[in-house]
Design an enzyme around this catalytic site. Structure first.
Site, PDB file in Angstrom:
ATOM      1  N   SER A  61      15.667 -55.780 -26.418  1.00 36.59           N
ATOM      2  CA  SER A  61      14.531 -56.609 -26.835  1.00 36.59           C
ATOM      3  C   SER A  61      13.187 -56.162 -26.268  1.00 36.59           C
ATOM      4  O   SER A  61      12.148 -56.540 -26.773  1.00 36.59           O
ATOM      5  CB  SER A  61      14.783 -58.073 -26.448  1.00 36.59           C
ATOM      6  OG  SER A  61      14.722 -58.220 -25.052  1.00 36.59           O
ATOM      7  N   LYS A  98      11.113 -60.450 -20.646  1.00 39.48           N
ATOM      8  CA  LYS A  98      10.209 -60.623 -21.785  1.00 39.48           C
ATOM      9  C   LYS A  98       8.776 -60.505 -21.287  1.00 39.48           C
ATOM     10  O   LYS A  98       8.526 -60.527 -20.082  1.00 39.48           O
ATOM     11  CB  LYS A  98      10.396 -62.013 -22.422  1.00 39.48           C
ATOM     12  CG  LYS A  98      11.762 -62.255 -23.082  1.00 39.48           C
ATOM     13  CD  LYS A  98      11.935 -61.477 -24.376  1.00 39.48           C
ATOM     14  CE  LYS A  98      13.297 -61.699 -24.989  1.00 39.48           C
ATOM     15  NZ  LYS A  98      14.383 -61.004 -24.265  1.00 39.48           N
TER      16      LYS A  98
END
Lengths: 140, 429
Positions: A61, A98
């Site tokens: 991700s 993230k």
């Protein structure tokens, strides 16, 4: 019982100065006056030893941010997570990496890969910031 | 004694330390009841607040926990001292960034000398330290402040119990203003007063910390001992103990452990003794010491009254004092062999190194051993094991992991998150 803990010794450093002239007889090397310590990666990568932890990145991700599956993350918990920093966050009891990003609708955890939607940080999600990623070590 | 500034101490204590350590690296444990078991997974030695609220008691045996694991989704962890030790070091370092004069009292308690901070807002500094420890390490701590160590410890109890304290509580400097909190603290909850003393104190009408503080010190000394008297004086605000910055010089080094299952064979026992000897020698070298005497003990399980009981120890001189693993193993095994009696079920064995010396060791005239070679060998051994993980290279006498019957039972141990590359936490996708 009274027990004493002594602080563990400092992160081991390479204590091998680059002594340049190895030949004992003969002329001294002209570089002898310029000897410095060897480089210690810890010095460069770790600013707050007590607050720094290593984690292993999983998944794809954050590929856009140059973080690949299996990369080593240096995470400093003493740095406050601000918009724009890459963080290790806890989402529903699991670690995830993230980019913390401020949007018009509030803070989100943004992935850097099209397959992963952003995670909003609001009263409905169980999200906390664990630490800030300061370095990524990637084996090419 | 003429002091210009009032002495001021603090005790920083990690909340539910072992359970908190587990939580930092496994956030899914947040809000869930967690217990940590003793060596060998015997009984509960630490509980998260949720586990306390569930009514899990200290010392509760594992079979009871297993029932709760099903009924109350109790989380069970074996003790992971490698992790707790590393986290303890981080907590101490974090506190030191705010308050430099400290004494590490136990794995989860640190005394702070606040006297050098006189004139500054010590409450604020302690609050900042507390917040930093929580943010940097993930470990919640409570800080109690008082004019003596005993009062700091008492203040710490209040900091933990009273939510309005928000983790930091200071007892008033004026004796008259401390009457309330001291009256509300039971004497058995005072630092250094054990259950036995508490019982005797109750008998003579001393029930609260205040009662003890107001009792005539001479009588306490006569009825108990000088330690109890010091405690009473400290409750009044007279410091009898300073923050000891000097590291106490170690006098003995013990490595012992109960076996995962009882053992009946000398081969198993000899491996256990050799392993304890190895770890003791390793620790001794890391502290730069030499041992002048070694003793070994072994015993059966006291709680198995249905089995024959046996226990013995023996010791001998090490001349010259040594920290070389093969020498210590040889002596330990020879001692152990003499103590060993077949036909018993052994539960525990240990090796004690004593008469420790931390200066240069005097050689012996009749000593034939090549000590320089020993030192080189041990240095190399320690370096390899430090870099590649404990027991990468080990003496054959301690046996091989696979078939060890005597080693510790740790069915629920978490990874060594902070000290092994193979164990570092992994993030999700």
């Amino acid at each position: 019982m009274k027990e004493r803990l002594r602080p563990a010794p400092e992160t081991p450093r390479l204590i091998r100065p680059l002594l340049s002239s190895r030949v004992e007889a003969g002329f001294p090397s002209p570089a002898d006056d310029h000897v410095e310590r060897s480089l210690d990666l810890n010095e460069e990568l770790i600013t707050h030893p007590a607050a720094t932890f290593f984690l292993r990145a999983g998944g794809r991700s954050m590929q856009g941010a140059g973080i690949h599956d299996g990369d080593l993350l240096v995470v400093d918990r003493s740095i406050p997570g601000e918009s724009g920093t890459v963080v290790v966050a806890v989402v529903d009891g699991e670690f995830t990496v993230k980019r913390l990003t401020r949007t018009t609708r509030g803070m989100i955890l943004a992935a850097e890969h099209p397959d992963y939607p952003p995670i909003p940080i609001d009263s409905e999600t169980d999200v906390s910031i664990w630490g800030v990623v300061t370095w990524v070590l990637h084996q090419p | 004694m003429n002091r210009r500034v009032m002495p001021m101490y603090a005790l920083a204590d990690c909340n539910n330390f072992y359970a908190s350590c587990e939580r930092v690296f496994d956030p899914s444990l947040e809000g869930r009841p967690v217990v940590v078991l003793s060596n060998n997974d015997g009984c509960v030695i630490a509980r998260s607040q949720e586990a306390k609220d569930l009514g899990v008691r200290m010392g509760e045996p594992i079979f009871k926990c297993r029932q709760r694991m099903k009924n109350d989704s109790l989380v069970i962890r074996s003790s992971n001292y490698t992790l707790y030790d590393d986290m303890s070091r981080r907590v101490v370092e974090s506190i030191r960034a705010f308050i430099p004069d400290i004494e590490v009292y136990s794995i989860d308690e640190v005394f702070l000398n606040l006297e050098p901070l006189a004139g500054r807002d010590v409450d604020l500094i302690c609050r900042r330290a507390r917040r930093a420890v929580l943010q940097w390490t993930g470990i919640p701590i409570s800080i109690g402040i008082g004019t003596t160590k005993t009062l700091a410890k008492l203040a710490n109890r209040i900091a933990k119990k009273d939510p309005s304290a928000q983790g930091v509580h200071r007892l008033p400097t004026l004796e008259s203003e401390r009457i309330g909190p001291l009256a509300e603290t039971a004497v058995e909850d005072v630092w250094g007063i054990g259950r036995r003393w508490a019982k005797r104190l109750h008998e003579i009408g001393i029930r609260s910390a205040l009662d003890l503080a107001q009792a005539p010190p001479v009588e306490i000394r006569r009825g108990f001992n000088v330690v109890a008297m010091r405690t009473a004086l400290e409750l009044r605000g007279t410091p009898c103990q300073e923050v000891e910055d000097v590291e106490a010089v170690r006098k003995t080094l013990v490595r012992s452990r109960s076996f995962g299952s009882m053992i009946t064979e000398w081969t198993d026992m000899s491996e256990a003794i050799a392993s304890h000897a190895t770890r003791a020698a390793e620790k001794l070298r890391s502290e730069g010491g030499h041992a002048g005497r070694i003793s070994v003990f072994l015993r059966t399980n006291r709680f198995r009254e249905d089995l024959p009981q046996y226990g013995r120890s023996g010791s001998r001189e090490l001349q010259p004092a040594t920290n070389t693993t093969p020498v210590i193993i040889a002596q330990a095994l020879d001692l152990g062999r003499r103590l060993w009696r077949p036909g018993y079920h052994y539960k525990k064995a240990g090796v004690v190194l004593c008469e420790l010396e931390f200066d240069d060791v005097q050689g012996s005239l009749f000593d034939q051993r090549d000590h320089e070679r020993d030192t080189r060998l041990m240095t190399t051994l320690d370096r390899i094991n430090r870099r590649m993980g404990a027991e990468t290279v080990h003496p054959a006498a301690i046996g091989f992991k696979k078939r060890r019957r005597w080693s510790m039972r740790q069915s629920f141990r978490s990874p060594r998150y902070t000290t092994r590359w193979t164990d570092i936490p992994r993030t999700g996708p």
